[in-house]
Design a protein around this motif. Structure first.
Motif, mmCIF file in Angstrom:
data_model
loop_
_atom_site.group_PDB
_atom_site.id
_atom_site.type_symbol
_atom_site.label_atom_id
_atom_site.label_comp_id
_atom_site.label_asym_id
_atom_site.label_seq_id
_atom_site.Cartn_x
_atom_site.Cartn_y
_atom_site.Cartn_z
ATOM 1 N N ARG A 8 -29.652 56.522 8.507
ATOM 2 C CA ARG A 8 -30.376 56.666 7.237
ATOM 3 C C ARG A 8 -30.087 58.064 6.705
ATOM 4 O O ARG A 8 -30.381 59.054 7.375
ATOM 5 C CB ARG A 8 -31.863 56.440 7.446
ATOM 6 C CG ARG A 8 -32.176 54.981 7.797
ATOM 7 C CD ARG A 8 -33.638 54.733 8.137
ATOM 8 N NE ARG A 8 -34.594 55.269 7.204
ATOM 9 C CZ ARG A 8 -35.041 54.636 6.110
ATOM 10 N NH1 ARG A 8 -34.595 53.444 5.825
ATOM 11 N NH2 ARG A 8 -35.933 55.196 5.323
ATOM 12 N N THR B 73 -28.645 53.664 3.529
ATOM 13 C CA THR B 73 -28.646 53.118 4.883
ATOM 14 C C THR B 73 -27.235 52.643 5.206
ATOM 15 O O THR B 73 -26.647 51.869 4.448
ATOM 16 C CB THR B 73 -29.644 51.953 5.013
ATOM 17 O OG1 THR B 73 -30.947 52.422 4.657
ATOM 18 C CG2 THR B 73 -29.676 51.409 6.434
ATOM 19 N N ARG C 74 -24.986 50.640 7.954
ATOM 20 C CA ARG C 74 -25.090 49.694 9.076
ATOM 21 C C ARG C 74 -23.690 49.346 9.571
ATOM 22 O O ARG C 74 -22.779 49.143 8.780
ATOM 23 C CB ARG C 74 -25.766 48.403 8.642
ATOM 24 C CG ARG C 74 -27.205 48.509 8.194
ATOM 25 C CD ARG C 74 -28.167 48.896 9.295
ATOM 26 N NE ARG C 74 -28.052 48.121 10.496
ATOM 27 C CZ ARG C 74 -28.949 47.271 10.959
ATOM 28 N NH1 ARG C 74 -30.064 47.061 10.287
ATOM 29 N NH2 ARG C 74 -28.774 46.643 12.097
ATOM 30 N N TYR D 221 -23.250 49.131 3.484
ATOM 31 C CA TYR D 221 -24.031 50.294 3.099
ATOM 32 C C TYR D 221 -25.035 49.852 2.026
ATOM 33 O O TYR D 221 -24.682 49.104 1.115
ATOM 34 C CB TYR D 221 -23.104 51.390 2.558
ATOM 35 C CG TYR D 221 -21.824 51.463 3.358
ATOM 36 C CD1 TYR D 221 -21.841 51.908 4.678
ATOM 37 C CD2 TYR D 221 -20.619 51.015 2.831
ATOM 38 C CE1 TYR D 221 -20.686 51.931 5.439
ATOM 39 C CE2 TYR D 221 -19.455 51.040 3.588
ATOM 40 C CZ TYR D 221 -19.487 51.491 4.891
ATOM 41 O OH TYR D 221 -18.345 51.495 5.641
ATOM 42 N N LYS E 13 -27.224 52.027 13.126
ATOM 43 C CA LYS E 13 -27.847 52.245 11.815
ATOM 44 C C LYS E 13 -28.081 53.740 11.601
ATOM 45 O O LYS E 13 -28.546 54.434 12.506
ATOM 46 C CB LYS E 13 -29.179 51.496 11.754
ATOM 47 C CG LYS E 13 -29.942 51.646 10.476
ATOM 48 C CD LYS E 13 -31.237 50.830 10.562
ATOM 49 C CE LYS E 13 -32.087 51.005 9.338
ATOM 50 N NZ LYS E 13 -33.326 50.212 9.435
#
Length: 133
Positions: A79, A70, A72, A62, A77
């Motif tokens: 946001r 974000t 991941r 993160y 992914k």
């Protein structure tokens, strides 16, 4: 300033995924040793599975960068705008999420959206999110 938070990794999950990777490797080697094009496809699929598991293990983290969080996890992914976060609560919910541990934080944001993550240091993560608001 950008700050990276690694996902906490539960031992049981590491063992399960490690076993899956070992079995994928054994299956790939067996398929290659058996010969034939149909076995090559089986080997390719099992090798891909092993690589995908490694990608998830190494690629779950993160990043807090200014006003954006974000998240991941391998090829995935998300946001999350910090200003849209309405709540952060601890959970052990086992539903699928970009977390390698059941020791998780549920982040609620936007219009009823949520995501569960598992930063190694939850207290530091929460403090940094609060400071970024």
């Amino acid at each position: 300033m950008q700050k990276l938070y690694r996902s906490k990794l539960d031992t049981w999950l590491a063992l399960v995924l490690g076993f899956a990777m070992i079995m994928s490797t054994v299956a790939a080697v067996s398929a290659i040793a058996a010969g034939g094009w149909q076995y090559a496809w089986a080997a390719a699929i099992t090798i891909f599975f092993g690589i995908f598991i490694l990608w998830i293990l190494r690629g779950t983290f993160y990043i807090l960068d200014g006003k954006i969080l974000t998240v991941r996890s391998g090829p995935f992914k998300w946001r999350v705008p910090i200003d849209e976060i309405t709540g952060i609560t601890p959970t052990h919910n086992p539903l699928s999420s970009p977390a390698l541990s059941l020791d998780r934080l549920r982040i609620e944001y936007g219009n009823g959206r949520s995501i569960m993550i598992s930063p190694e240091n939850k207290d530091e993560f929460i403090a940094d999110i609060e400071a970024a608001k």
